[in-house]
Design an enzyme around this catalytic site. Structure first.
Site, short mmCIF file in Angstrom:
data_model
loop_
_atom_site.label_atom_id
_atom_site.label_comp_id
_atom_site.label_asym_id
_atom_site.label_seq_id
_atom_site.Cartn_x
_atom_site.Cartn_y
_atom_site.Cartn_z
N THR A 181 0.86 -1.19 0.00
CA THR A 181 0.00 0.00 0.00
C THR A 181 0.89 1.22 0.00
O THR A 181 1.92 1.22 0.68
CB THR A 181 -0.84 0.04 1.30
OG1 THR A 181 -1.65 -1.12 1.33
CG2 THR A 181 -1.70 1.28 1.39
N THR B 150 1.32 -0.80 6.15
CA THR B 150 1.24 -1.66 4.96
C THR B 150 1.59 -3.07 5.41
O THR B 150 2.33 -3.25 6.38
CB THR B 150 2.19 -1.16 3.85
OG1 THR B 150 2.13 -2.06 2.74
CG2 THR B 150 3.64 -1.04 4.31
N GLY B 151 1.04 -4.04 4.72
CA GLY B 151 1.27 -5.43 5.10
C GLY B 151 -0.04 -6.20 5.08
O GLY B 151 -0.97 -5.82 4.36
N GLY C 135 -3.41 -6.83 5.90
CA GLY C 135 -4.48 -6.04 6.51
C GLY C 135 -5.22 -6.77 7.61
O GLY C 135 -5.57 -6.18 8.64
N ARG D 190 -13.41 -8.27 -0.53
CA ARG D 190 -12.50 -8.19 0.61
C ARG D 190 -11.94 -6.77 0.74
O ARG D 190 -11.49 -6.18 -0.23
CB ARG D 190 -11.37 -9.19 0.42
CG ARG D 190 -10.32 -9.21 1.55
CD ARG D 190 -9.14 -8.33 1.25
NE ARG D 190 -8.09 -8.43 2.27
CZ ARG D 190 -7.08 -7.56 2.36
NH1 ARG D 190 -6.98 -6.57 1.50
NH2 ARG D 190 -6.17 -7.70 3.28
N VAL D 191 -12.00 -6.22 1.93
CA VAL D 191 -11.41 -4.90 2.18
C VAL D 191 -10.36 -5.06 3.27
O VAL D 191 -10.60 -5.77 4.26
CB VAL D 191 -12.49 -3.89 2.61
CG1 VAL D 191 -11.87 -2.56 3.00
CG2 VAL D 191 -13.51 -3.67 1.49
N GLY D 192 -9.20 -4.43 3.08
CA GLY D 192 -8.11 -4.55 4.06
C GLY D 192 -8.10 -3.41 5.05
O GLY D 192 -9.12 -2.74 5.27
N ASP D 193 -6.95 -3.16 5.62
CA ASP D 193 -6.82 -2.12 6.64
C ASP D 193 -6.72 -0.71 6.06
O ASP D 193 -6.98 0.28 6.75
CB ASP D 193 -5.54 -2.36 7.45
CG ASP D 193 -4.31 -2.34 6.55
OD1 ASP D 193 -4.26 -3.15 5.60
OD2 ASP D 193 -3.40 -1.50 6.76
N1 ASP Z 1 -2.48 -3.65 3.80
C1 ASP Z 1 -2.96 -3.94 2.47
C2 ASP Z 1 -4.17 -4.82 2.56
O1 ASP Z 1 -4.21 -5.71 3.38
C3 ASP Z 1 -1.94 -4.57 1.58
C4 ASP Z 1 -0.52 -4.13 1.78
O2 ASP Z 1 -0.28 -3.03 2.24
O3 ASP Z 1 0.40 -4.90 1.48
O4 ASP Z 1 -5.06 -4.64 1.76
#
Ligand code: ASP
Length: 320
Positions: free
Chosen positions: A151, A202-203, A205, A179-182
């Site tokens: 992200t 980022t990572g 979610g 699907r929705v992440g963080d």
């Molecule tokens: N955090 C984002 C999500 O889970 C993806 C990412 O930042 O790698 O959608």
């Protein structure tokens, strides 16, 4: 006051560099964030944000984004929007709403169309190729479909001391539809308060949301920790808690900035990088080492690292 702008990953550097010029000329933090993130969204070789982002399990690019104003605490957010060019501009506009400021899927698309935002098919041929390859690999070899995500999360303080946060992502590659992440979730993917500072994540979610890590960092800075101390503590504690309670933790990386222009970062994984510019520090890319004893170490990205990165993102895809 001292201006500063920090973004997750190497991919933020072109935007950070352009917005640094504007900030130096007195630009408003919100415009600096919008410009920096748009540059990432528009670049087709960044495969986890905007145009060229990797698709969901149905080969559809669904985008999440958010914008937060650190003075008024106004937030605009969208989840799972398809076929609109610049999610960051849509969420900036949405943040002006008192109600209905977080929209998902078709509702977000109706809003964006009504407000005149540009439509665009965000799926590139390159992203389609990655999709086909991954589909074959997961069918044949049982690989995790979820690798290949990032992200862009940016925090900024302008000359007037105003702070803004923004995020934009295509989320997890091969995610389920809907699907929705963080990244569009306040407190998890981002948080900013001009009286203190801001953070973005980022990572994975699903794991970032378990600790509301961005809010936690701002809360710790308010208690008096530096951005580096707050980032390390929040990520380290969440990582340890997840391992203790669930046996493992997904990737969690963060950037943090306070209203004095001091920054910090933390990561529990290999390979995190970030881009930063401060009034008295040239735009620079740093690479981070995985946290050791609760501390994250980072260094200026080497020329070799930067070259290998540039070569890798544009390398011809030899598979069909
Ligand atoms: N955090 C984002 C999500 O889970 C993806 C990412 O930042 O790698 O959608």
């Amino acid at each position: 006051m001292k201006w500063a702008i920090i973004g997750t990953w190497r991919m933020a550097i072109e935007g950070v560099t352009e917005s640094a010029v504007d900030l130096n000329n007195g630009a408003f933090a919100g415009d600096a964030i919008e410009k920096a993130i748009k540059i990432v969204e528009d670049f087709p070789y960044y495969k986890s944000v905007g145009y060229g982002g990797l698709p969901n399990e149905n080969c559809q690019v669904e985008l999440d984004a958010a914008y937060m104003d650190g003075d008024s605490l106004s937030i605009g957010a969208i989840g799972g929007i398809t076929d609109f060019k610049n999610p960051i501009s849509i969420v900036k506009k949405l943040s002006e709403n008192t109600y209905n400021c977080f929209l998902v899927g078709p509702g977000a698309e109706v809003y964006a169309a009504r407000e005149g935002f540009q439509r665009e098919n965000m799926l590139t041929d390159r992203a389609k190729k990655y999709y086909k390859k991954r589909k074959n690999e997961t069918l044949d070899k049982g690989l995790s479909p979820y690798e290949g995500h990032d992200t862009v999360g940016v925090i900024c303080v302008d000359k007037n001391g105003k702070m803004v946060a923004g995020t934009s992502t295509s989320g997890l590659f091969m995610k389920n539809k809907g699907r929705v992440g963080d990244s569009p979730i306040s407190g998890s993917g981002f948080y900013v308060d001009s009286e203190v500072g801001g953070a973005a994540a980022t990572g994975l979610g699903e794991d970032i949301m378990k600790g509301c890590v961005s809010y936690e960092i701002v809360r710790l800075m308010k208690e008096g920790l530096t951005p580096q101390e707050a980032a390390d503590k929040a990520v380290y504690e969440l990582d340890s808690k997840l391992i203790r309670r669930r046996g493992k933790a997904g990737d969690i990386s963060v950037v943090a900035l306070n209203n004095k222009g001091e920054y910090g970062v933390a990561t529990n994984s290999e390979g995190f990088s970030f881009s930063v510019a401060v009034e008295d520090e040239e735009p620079t890319v740093y690479t981070c080492n995985k946290m050791k004893d609760g501390k994250t170490i980072y260094e200026i990205a080497s020329k070799e690292w930067l070259k290998a990165y540039a070569d890798r993102i544009k390398a011809p895809l030899t598979f069909d």
